[in-house]
Design an enzyme around this catalytic site. Structure first.
Site, PDB file in Angstrom:
ATOM      1  N   SER A 117       0.821  -1.204   0.000  1.00  0.00           N
ATOM      2  CA  SER A 117       0.000   0.000   0.000  1.00  0.00           C
ATOM      3  C   SER A 117       0.854   1.254   0.000  1.00  0.00           C
ATOM      4  O   SER A 117       1.925   1.306   0.604  1.00  0.00           O
ATOM      5  CB  SER A 117      -0.910  -0.003   1.235  1.00  0.00           C
ATOM      6  OG  SER A 117      -1.536   1.254   1.402  1.00  0.00           O
ATOM      7  N   TYR A 140      -1.681   6.185  -4.944  1.00  0.00           N
ATOM      8  CA  TYR A 140      -2.752   7.145  -5.178  1.00  0.00           C
ATOM      9  C   TYR A 140      -2.174   8.276  -6.020  1.00  0.00           C
ATOM     10  O   TYR A 140      -1.006   8.649  -5.857  1.00  0.00           O
ATOM     11  CB  TYR A 140      -3.286   7.705  -3.861  1.00  0.00           C
ATOM     12  CG  TYR A 140      -3.989   6.699  -2.996  1.00  0.00           C
ATOM     13  CD1 TYR A 140      -5.306   6.341  -3.242  1.00  0.00           C
ATOM     14  CD2 TYR A 140      -3.337   6.113  -1.907  1.00  0.00           C
ATOM     15  CE1 TYR A 140      -5.964   5.416  -2.443  1.00  0.00           C
ATOM     16  CE2 TYR A 140      -3.982   5.186  -1.103  1.00  0.00           C
ATOM     17  CZ  TYR A 140      -5.294   4.843  -1.377  1.00  0.00           C
ATOM     18  OH  TYR A 140      -5.925   3.923  -0.586  1.00  0.00           O
ATOM     19  N   THR A 166      -5.031   3.221  -7.421  1.00  0.00           N
ATOM     20  CA  THR A 166      -6.383   3.198  -6.871  1.00  0.00           C
ATOM     21  C   THR A 166      -7.129   4.449  -7.310  1.00  0.00           C
ATOM     22  O   THR A 166      -6.639   5.571  -7.141  1.00  0.00           O
ATOM     23  CB  THR A 166      -6.339   3.119  -5.335  1.00  0.00           C
ATOM     24  OG1 THR A 166      -5.769   1.862  -4.955  1.00  0.00           O
ATOM     25  CG2 THR A 166      -7.725   3.232  -4.739  1.00  0.00           C
ATOM     26  N   LYS A 263      -7.201  -0.019 -10.181  1.00  0.00           N
ATOM     27  CA  LYS A 263      -8.058  -0.580  -9.131  1.00  0.00           C
ATOM     28  C   LYS A 263      -9.189   0.391  -8.799  1.00  0.00           C
ATOM     29  O   LYS A 263      -8.974   1.591  -8.692  1.00  0.00           O
ATOM     30  CB  LYS A 263      -7.226  -0.848  -7.879  1.00  0.00           C
ATOM     31  CG  LYS A 263      -8.001  -1.360  -6.674  1.00  0.00           C
ATOM     32  CD  LYS A 263      -7.066  -1.625  -5.513  1.00  0.00           C
ATOM     33  CE  LYS A 263      -7.801  -2.120  -4.283  1.00  0.00           C
ATOM     34  NZ  LYS A 263      -8.572  -1.045  -3.622  1.00  0.00           N
ATOM     35  N   HIS A 287     -13.693  -0.868  -2.681  1.00  0.00           N
ATOM     36  CA  HIS A 287     -12.833  -0.470  -1.564  1.00  0.00           C
ATOM     37  C   HIS A 287     -13.281  -1.122  -0.257  1.00  0.00           C
ATOM     38  O   HIS A 287     -13.261  -0.504   0.812  1.00  0.00           O
ATOM     39  CB  HIS A 287     -12.806   1.053  -1.414  1.00  0.00           C
ATOM     40  CG  HIS A 287     -11.474   1.592  -0.964  1.00  0.00           C
ATOM     41  ND1 HIS A 287     -10.565   2.131  -1.841  1.00  0.00           N
ATOM     42  CD2 HIS A 287     -10.894   1.659   0.249  1.00  0.00           C
ATOM     43  CE1 HIS A 287      -9.484   2.519  -1.170  1.00  0.00           C
ATOM     44  NE2 HIS A 287      -9.671   2.232   0.108  1.00  0.00           N
TER      45      HIS A 287
END
Length: 401
Positions: A117, A140, A166, A263, A287
């Site tokens: 992540s 992100y 994402t 994603k 999510h």
């Protein structure tokens, strides 16, 4: 005698993921468990992520000689020993010290990908150094694009295989149950402070002597000295970019030459658009029910997306996977593989690295058993005719041609 789950702390005695979940709940302070567990608003989507699996019933074949079963799958041109990956989850340092490192090691031992992540408390460099790891990086697209470009450069320099961007968090979801634990942002109320003090094992693992976990991959995105999980919250919220658009995916595709996975897509029309931008794979995701409440589950939209993407992009999905049979149902509907979130975190919280490995092994054994009981000797034999429900079977048949 009344049925009950094992009430102890020995993760090795957990028979399934739900049992690991209960062990995690007992070990973690309330605020930490709630962060993992909760969803947005009334948690309708969170519940749908689980209930959808009950609506898909199976019709097995017998006398099929299934003594040896093959669970391998091709992910982005490289073999994965199992048809699932450990997906990206943030703040794992609040579950156990070096949580992401434990997850990466468990994934490497199992021969499956691990997705780190962007909100990790372990550095990309430490993950890349894990022996045998197949590491992907989730990012992100923050407002500060210079930071994103530097992160991409870091990932490229380390030789990571894929970036997973994402797209469903440009606006932060309304996680009410999580917020109720605080009197103000990241300031626990007195009940949660007391509850935390009643979890000394967790405190000595996470807080003492290491201190509050710190983000290790944010770099110049955060103000000096504000890289802790507590200190970074407001800065990260300000970096979310509601103007995020397909042009930003094109920008990322230009600066990243490796495999690119998007994603958070949930609409078949968006899958068709992704084809125009050189995307290698999709992760259908709501999510974990933490963004738009009332959204469909990834399973609901999977067949139509597969129909549009098949032969052009690989299609993965996440959301609510707790059993090997859940994974089998996704494969029957045309998924190339699935991404595991909470299931791995329950194992991690219950037993650190060995607990995460136990969670993976539970899913492996359950999937292997399900494939055999369906009358198949490998994943390639999973066909829509093994789905009993006429509507789901027809959707799968249309998706797979």
């Amino acid at each position: 005698m009344k049925r009950r789950l094992y009430p102890g702390r020995d993760y090795r005695r957990a028979q399934n993921i739900d049992e690991l979940r209960e062990m995690a709940r007992r070990r973690l302070p309330n605020f930490s468990f709630e962060y993992v567990e909760g969803g947005a608003d009334d948690e309708v989507t969170l519940r749908r992520n689980r209930s959808v699996f009950e609506s898909i019933t199976l019709q097995p074949r017998t006398l099929r000689a299934v003594g040896a079963r093959d669970l391998r799958r091709d992910f982005l041109g490289v073999e994965s020993k199992l048809p699932f990956m450990i997906g990206p989850t943030g703040f794992n340092g609040l579950l156990t010290h070096q949580g992401d490192l434990h997850l990466a090691e468990a994934a490497a031992q199992a021969g499956i990908p691990f997705v780190l992540s962007n909100a990790s408390t372990v550095s990309i460099e430490d993950i890349a150094a894990v022996e045998g790891v197949r590491a992907w990086m989730q990012i992100y697209l923050y407002r500060t694009r210079e930071h994103v470009a530097k992160l991409v450069e870091r990932v490229s320099r380390l030789g990571l295989e894929a970036i997973m961007v994402t797209t469903d968090s440009a606006i932060f979801g309304n996680r009410e149950w999580d917020r109720r634990n605080y009197v103000r942002p990241l300031k626990l109320d007195w009940r949660n402070r007391l509850d935390t003090a009643l979890h000394p094992e967790w405190m000595w693992d996470v807080l003492v002597p290491h201190g509050v976990p710190r983000f290790k991959n944010m770099g110049d995105l955060l103000p000096p000295g504000q890289d802790s999980v507590k200190g970074a919250a407001s800065a990260l919220a300000a970096e979310l970019d509601p103007t995020l658009a397909w042009a930003d995916i094109a920008w990322l595709r230009d600066i990243w030459k490796g495999k690119l996975i998007v994603k958070g897509l949930m609409h078949p029309a968006d899958a068709e658009i992704a084809l125009k931008y050189g995307v290698d794979g999709l992760v259908l995701s709501n999510h974990g029910g933490r963004q738009l409440d009332g959204a469909v589950s990834a399973m609901d939209t999977l067949p139509e997306v597969v129909q549009r993407a098949r032969g052009h992009m690989q299609v993965f999905l996440d959301g609510g996977f707790r059993r090997g049979s859940d994974i089998a149902k996704a494969l029957l509907l045309g998924a190339d593989g699935v991404s595991i979130g909470r299931a791995g975190l329950y194992g991690l919280a219950a037993g650190k690295g060995p607990g995460a490995s136990h969670a993976i092994d539970i899913l492996r054994v359950e999937l292997d058993r399900t494939v055999g009981l369906l009358g198949c000797s490998g994943l390639d034999e999973l066909r829509p005719e093994l789905i009993h429900d006429p509507l789901w079977r027809a959707r799968a048949q249309q998706a797979l041609g």
